[in-house]
Design a protein around this motif. Sequence first.
Motif, PDB file in Angstrom:
ATOM      1  N   ARG A 196       2.299   5.161  -1.375  1.00  0.00           N
ATOM      2  CA  ARG A 196       2.481   5.268  -2.837  1.00  0.00           C
ATOM      3  C   ARG A 196       2.305   3.900  -3.491  1.00  0.00           C
ATOM      4  O   ARG A 196       1.727   3.793  -4.585  1.00  0.00           O
ATOM      5  N   ASN A 197       2.798   2.852  -2.842  1.00  0.00           N
ATOM      6  CA  ASN A 197       2.632   1.502  -3.389  1.00  0.00           C
ATOM      7  C   ASN A 197       1.167   1.083  -3.447  1.00  0.00           C
ATOM      8  O   ASN A 197       0.792   0.211  -4.239  1.00  0.00           O
ATOM      9  N   GLU A 198       0.345   1.702  -2.597  1.00  0.00           N
ATOM     10  CA  GLU A 198      -1.081   1.393  -2.582  1.00  0.00           C
ATOM     11  C   GLU A 198      -1.856   2.225  -3.597  1.00  0.00           C
ATOM     12  O   GLU A 198      -3.084   2.145  -3.651  1.00  0.00           O
ATOM     13  N   GLY A 199      -1.161   3.039  -4.379  1.00  0.00           N
ATOM     14  CA  GLY A 199      -1.821   3.758  -5.467  1.00  0.00           C
ATOM     15  C   GLY A 199      -1.908   5.262  -5.322  1.00  0.00           C
ATOM     16  O   GLY A 199      -2.362   5.947  -6.248  1.00  0.00           O
ATOM     17  N   VAL A 200      -1.472   5.815  -4.195  1.00  0.00           N
ATOM     18  CA  VAL A 200      -1.498   7.274  -4.005  1.00  0.00           C
ATOM     19  C   VAL A 200      -0.128   7.793  -4.407  1.00  0.00           C
ATOM     20  O   VAL A 200       0.778   7.949  -3.579  1.00  0.00           O
ATOM     21  N   SER A 201       0.044   8.079  -5.683  1.00  0.00           N
ATOM     22  CA  SER A 201       1.367   8.380  -6.236  1.00  0.00           C
ATOM     23  C   SER A 201       1.962   9.678  -5.716  1.00  0.00           C
ATOM     24  O   SER A 201       3.184   9.868  -5.759  1.00  0.00           O
ATOM     25  N   THR A 202       1.135  10.579  -5.218  1.00  0.00           N
ATOM     26  CA  THR A 202       1.632  11.879  -4.774  1.00  0.00           C
ATOM     27  C   THR A 202       1.942  11.926  -3.278  1.00  0.00           C
ATOM     28  O   THR A 202       2.284  12.982  -2.748  1.00  0.00           O
ATOM     29  N   ALA A 203       1.814  10.816  -2.597  1.00  0.00           N
ATOM     30  CA  ALA A 203       1.989  10.799  -1.143  1.00  0.00           C
ATOM     31  C   ALA A 203       3.418  11.119  -0.749  1.00  0.00           C
ATOM     32  O   ALA A 203       4.380  10.603  -1.326  1.00  0.00           O
ATOM     33  N   THR A 204       3.562  12.000   0.221  1.00  0.00           N
ATOM     34  CA  THR A 204       4.856  12.312   0.822  1.00  0.00           C
ATOM     35  C   THR A 204       4.713  12.244   2.338  1.00  0.00           C
ATOM     36  O   THR A 204       3.596  12.203   2.869  1.00  0.00           O
ATOM     37  N   ARG A 213      -1.686   7.347   7.373  1.00  0.00           N
ATOM     38  CA  ARG A 213      -0.648   6.825   8.260  1.00  0.00           C
ATOM     39  C   ARG A 213      -1.128   5.541   8.929  1.00  0.00           C
ATOM     40  O   ARG A 213      -0.371   4.560   9.040  1.00  0.00           O
ATOM     41  N   GLU A 214      -2.374   5.538   9.372  1.00  0.00           N
ATOM     42  CA  GLU A 214      -2.931   4.357  10.034  1.00  0.00           C
ATOM     43  C   GLU A 214      -3.002   3.171   9.071  1.00  0.00           C
ATOM     44  O   GLU A 214      -2.628   2.041   9.429  1.00  0.00           O
ATOM     45  N   ALA A 215      -3.480   3.423   7.852  1.00  0.00           N
ATOM     46  CA  ALA A 215      -3.618   2.342   6.873  1.00  0.00           C
ATOM     47  C   ALA A 215      -2.254   1.761   6.493  1.00  0.00           C
ATOM     48  O   ALA A 215      -2.098   0.540   6.383  1.00  0.00           O
ATOM     49  N   SER A 216      -1.270   2.623   6.302  1.00  0.00           N
ATOM     50  CA  SER A 216       0.061   2.144   5.926  1.00  0.00           C
ATOM     51  C   SER A 216       0.734   1.416   7.088  1.00  0.00           C
ATOM     52  O   SER A 216       1.452   0.435   6.877  1.00  0.00           O
ATOM     53  N   ALA A 217       0.495   1.889   8.301  1.00  0.00           N
ATOM     54  CA  ALA A 217       1.050   1.209   9.475  1.00  0.00           C
ATOM     55  C   ALA A 217       0.473  -0.201   9.586  1.00  0.00           C
ATOM     56  O   ALA A 217       1.199  -1.165   9.855  1.00  0.00           O
ATOM     57  N   ARG A 218      -0.826  -0.319   9.365  1.00  0.00           N
ATOM     58  CA  ARG A 218      -1.455  -1.642   9.433  1.00  0.00           C
ATOM     59  C   ARG A 218      -0.936  -2.548   8.328  1.00  0.00           C
ATOM     60  O   ARG A 218      -0.757  -3.754   8.539  1.00  0.00           O
ATOM     61  N   ARG A 219      -0.700  -1.984   7.162  1.00  0.00           N
ATOM     62  CA  ARG A 219      -0.147  -2.755   6.049  1.00  0.00           C
ATOM     63  C   ARG A 219       1.242  -3.300   6.415  1.00  0.00           C
ATOM     64  O   ARG A 219       1.551  -4.471   6.173  1.00  0.00           O
ATOM     65  N   LEU A 220       2.068  -2.467   7.034  1.00  0.00           N
ATOM     66  CA  LEU A 220       3.404  -2.889   7.450  1.00  0.00           C
ATOM     67  C   LEU A 220       3.327  -4.000   8.494  1.00  0.00           C
ATOM     68  O   LEU A 220       4.072  -4.983   8.431  1.00  0.00           O
ATOM     69  N   LEU A 221       2.407  -3.867   9.429  1.00  0.00           N
ATOM     70  CA  LEU A 221       2.250  -4.897  10.464  1.00  0.00           C
ATOM     71  C   LEU A 221       1.772  -6.216   9.872  1.00  0.00           C
ATOM     72  O   LEU A 221       2.207  -7.296  10.294  1.00  0.00           O
ATOM     73  N   ARG A 222       0.878  -6.145   8.886  1.00  0.00           N
ATOM     74  CA  ARG A 222       0.402  -7.379   8.237  1.00  0.00           C
ATOM     75  C   ARG A 222       1.549  -8.096   7.538  1.00  0.00           C
ATOM     76  O   ARG A 222       1.647  -9.330   7.569  1.00  0.00           O
TER      77      ARG A 222
END
Length: 238
Positions: A196-204, A213-222
């Motif tokens: 959601r922070n990356e712009g996908v406001s409807t994500a659950t 999931r992969e993109a957000s996981a990589r963001r967390l690791l960065r």
Amino acid sequence: RKLAPSRFATVPTVTFVVGYPNVGKSSVINALRKAANASQMRDPKTGNSLKKTPGRGGAKIGGDPGVTRSNQGFIVPGNPPLFVIDSPGIMAKSFRTPQEKVQGMRLALIGCIKDHLVGSTNVAEFLHHHLRKDQEDYEMHICEEDKNENTANRTTRDKERSMKKELSNKVTVPKKALSLEAIPPRFDDLLAHITRNEGVSTATADSLSDSDREASARRLLRLFRSGKLGPILLDEFR
């Protein structure tokens, strides 16, 4: 520690730099060479100032493990000079026992093992576990502090306040970096929040695709590897 003295002024002391992959071995060599050049040491044969390190350029560095693929030698100018051998990272062939697997995940989290070998989401979930543990430790300490506020002596209270401040930093920094009031208990809820922070406001948590999931996981690791989640202790001391 001082290096063993060389018997000859022009014969270099030889040393190996070894360790886990991607922990800064090549960076240490480059720092040694830079410091030696900055001091403008003189060539023991000619007496000329060594403004540039002789031989090849610096050790190749990068943000991923496996950049150094073979042994490479470098000269750190001095009197006598220092011959440093950069080596590829060393790693266990496998992690079999539960304790070894935990150690393997810690190494993967700090970037010693390539993400695709373990899976970015698996490594990020391991990080989520530590974030939750730090938060739970902080909440437990608050409860204990409230119980002991009126009964503990001054020394004990001061010690507890110091520990509270330390635990608070470990909890506050990640929450601020992730724009969260608290680290959610479910890993997928954390990934959904990052999405959601990356712009996908409807994500659950239930609507996330594998790519999300992969993109957000990589963001967390960065965020973790860049230090933006603050101090996080992965080892357990007993």
